[in-house]
Design a protein around this motif. Structure first.
Motif, PDB file in Angstrom:
ATOM      1  N   GLY A  72       6.872   5.311 -22.669  1.00  0.00           N
ATOM      2  CA  GLY A  72       6.710   6.000 -21.394  1.00  0.00           C
ATOM      3  C   GLY A  72       6.081   7.361 -21.618  1.00  0.00           C
ATOM      4  N   ASP A 113      12.953   2.651 -18.229  1.00  0.00           N
ATOM      5  CA  ASP A 113      12.896   2.772 -16.773  1.00  0.00           C
ATOM      6  C   ASP A 113      11.920   3.850 -16.330  1.00  0.00           C
ATOM      7  N   ASP A 114      11.595   3.820 -15.043  1.00  0.00           N
ATOM      8  CA  ASP A 114      10.784   4.887 -14.451  1.00  0.00           C
ATOM      9  C   ASP A 114      11.593   6.174 -14.309  1.00  0.00           C
ATOM     10  N   THR A 115      12.918   6.036 -14.228  1.00  0.00           N
ATOM     11  CA  THR A 115      13.797   7.202 -14.118  1.00  0.00           C
ATOM     12  C   THR A 115      14.692   7.299 -15.350  1.00  0.00           C
ATOM     13  N   GLU A 165      12.594  11.113 -11.949  1.00  0.00           N
ATOM     14  CA  GLU A 165      11.479  10.334 -12.474  1.00  0.00           C
ATOM     15  C   GLU A 165      11.020  10.899 -13.822  1.00  0.00           C
ATOM     16  N   SER A 198       8.117  10.579 -15.089  1.00  0.00           N
ATOM     17  CA  SER A 198       6.772  11.114 -14.930  1.00  0.00           C
ATOM     18  C   SER A 198       6.742  12.493 -14.279  1.00  0.00           C
ATOM     19  N   LYS A 231       4.570  -0.118 -20.428  1.00  0.00           N
ATOM     20  CA  LYS A 231       4.872  -0.476 -19.043  1.00  0.00           C
ATOM     21  C   LYS A 231       3.709  -0.218 -18.089  1.00  0.00           C
ATOM     22  N   HIS A 234       0.169   2.852 -17.410  1.00  0.00           N
ATOM     23  CA  HIS A 234      -0.651   3.949 -17.939  1.00  0.00           C
ATOM     24  C   HIS A 234      -1.617   3.423 -18.996  1.00  0.00           C
TER      25      HIS A 234
END
Length: 334
Positions: free
Chosen positions: A104, A116-118, A128, A130, A179, A181
């Protein structure tokens, strides 16, 4: 070669069938078909050098014959906090052949390990990934939500570089699970391979997203790659529950699942030149193993967590598998 021709003709037959349903002039139709024949070889990738793929995916055992590789899923998320250096060390200590690690990116572009995204599920933070800087992420406890939190208290979310260095030191094969990008991940991974050439013989870049793999092959065609696939992934969650409450959206997603499944088995693996495919364990049978063997694509199962399943993959199917625990049965479910 025969399998390659069969796959090409399957693709072309489908295109012919679709094209015939669309009113067009004979000239335009012939042009479409001719373009397909010309562009398909121009844009598809060959598989990575076979000696690299064999060494990475099916390493030889003490007797010199291929052995089943056991890969610690997310580093072995049942035995230690997932996607941490501690998990990598535990996996090595418990006899794993390799580890699967999720890649990530923070808001400031640092490549880290996070599924995870979070950060909510695995750390004592919230938000998040990101939207967080690496400085903010470094303050979090990656063991806070783990069943063995006391034993691993204070474990940090590692950078991708830190994880790679640890794996190389321990002699572990790495499955980089990207995941998204695509462009960013391809650039970062290419730099890692240039810095650590040993990765060419000890790692696989894999993703659910074909674009990620295609961009990785563009960035460096010598990297061993794999597509990840779970049937009905667009229309249903991993536990089988529909993703959409709307009936028409569910039916549309189901149709897209059918097309995606066909593409994985007949088109995408050849377009991207993948050396392996990672498939959810419930879809694998002896016939399915042979299907991919005929295409010279290695099959890796995920996520195999019970002793009976592990014995079946080890002794009957002879297929590499990912597991959440190297210590026996576990109740981890992702």
């Amino acid at each position: 070669m025969l399998c390659q021709l069969e796959d090409d003709w399957t693709l072309f037959t489908l295109v012919f069938a679709v094209a015939l349903l669309v009113p067009r002039s004979p000239l335009r139709f012939c042009g479409l078909v001719a373009a397909l024949y010309v562009l398909w070889p121009a844009f598809r990738f060959r598989q990575a050098p076979p000696w690299n793929a064999r060494q990475v995916i099916r390493p030889a055992g003490d007797t010199g014959s291929p052995m089943v590789s056991v890969i610690a899923h997310r580093g072995g998320g049942h035995d230690a906090p997932e996607n941490t250096v501690a998990a990598i060390r535990e996996a090595s200590k418990n006899g794993a052949s390799g580890v699967e690690l999720d890649v990530g990116f923070t808001a400031d572009g640092v490549a880290v390990l996070m599924h995870d995204d979070t950060v909510d599920r695995t750390t004592d933070g919230s938000g998040e990934l990101s939207q967080m800087s690496f400085f903010q992420l470094a303050k979090l406890d990656a063991a806070a939500k783990h069943r063995l939190r006391d034993a691993f208290a204070g474990e940090k979310v590692p950078t991708l570089e830190e994880a790679v260095e640890e794996c190389l030191k321990l002699g572990l094969t790495i499955y980089f699970d990207v995941k998204g990008h695509a462009d960013q991940a391809a650039a970062v991974l290419k730099e890692l391979y240039m810095k650590h050439p040993a990765l060419y013989d000890t790692s696989v870049v894999c993703s659910f997203e074909p674009r990620v793999i295609y961009r990785m092959r563009q960035a460096d065609p010598d990297v061993v790659t794999a597509l990840t696939h779970r049937p009905w992934s667009l229309s249903r969650f991993g536990d089988g529950i529909p993703r959409f409450s709307s009936l028409w959206r569910h039916r549309w997603a189901t149709l897209m699942d059918v097309l995606l499944d066909w593409a994985h088995h007949h088109l995408l693996w050849r377009l991207c030149g993948t050396s392996a495919i990672l498939v959810q364990k419930d879809s694998i049978s002896p016939d399915y193993v042979q299907y991919w063997a005929r295409k010279r694509v290695a099959l890796v199962a995920w996520t195999v967590n019970t002793a009976v399943e592990k014995q079946y993959y080890q002794d009957v199917l002879h297929v590499n598998y990912m597991t959440d625990s190297l210590l026996g049965d576990c109740d981890a479910h992702y």
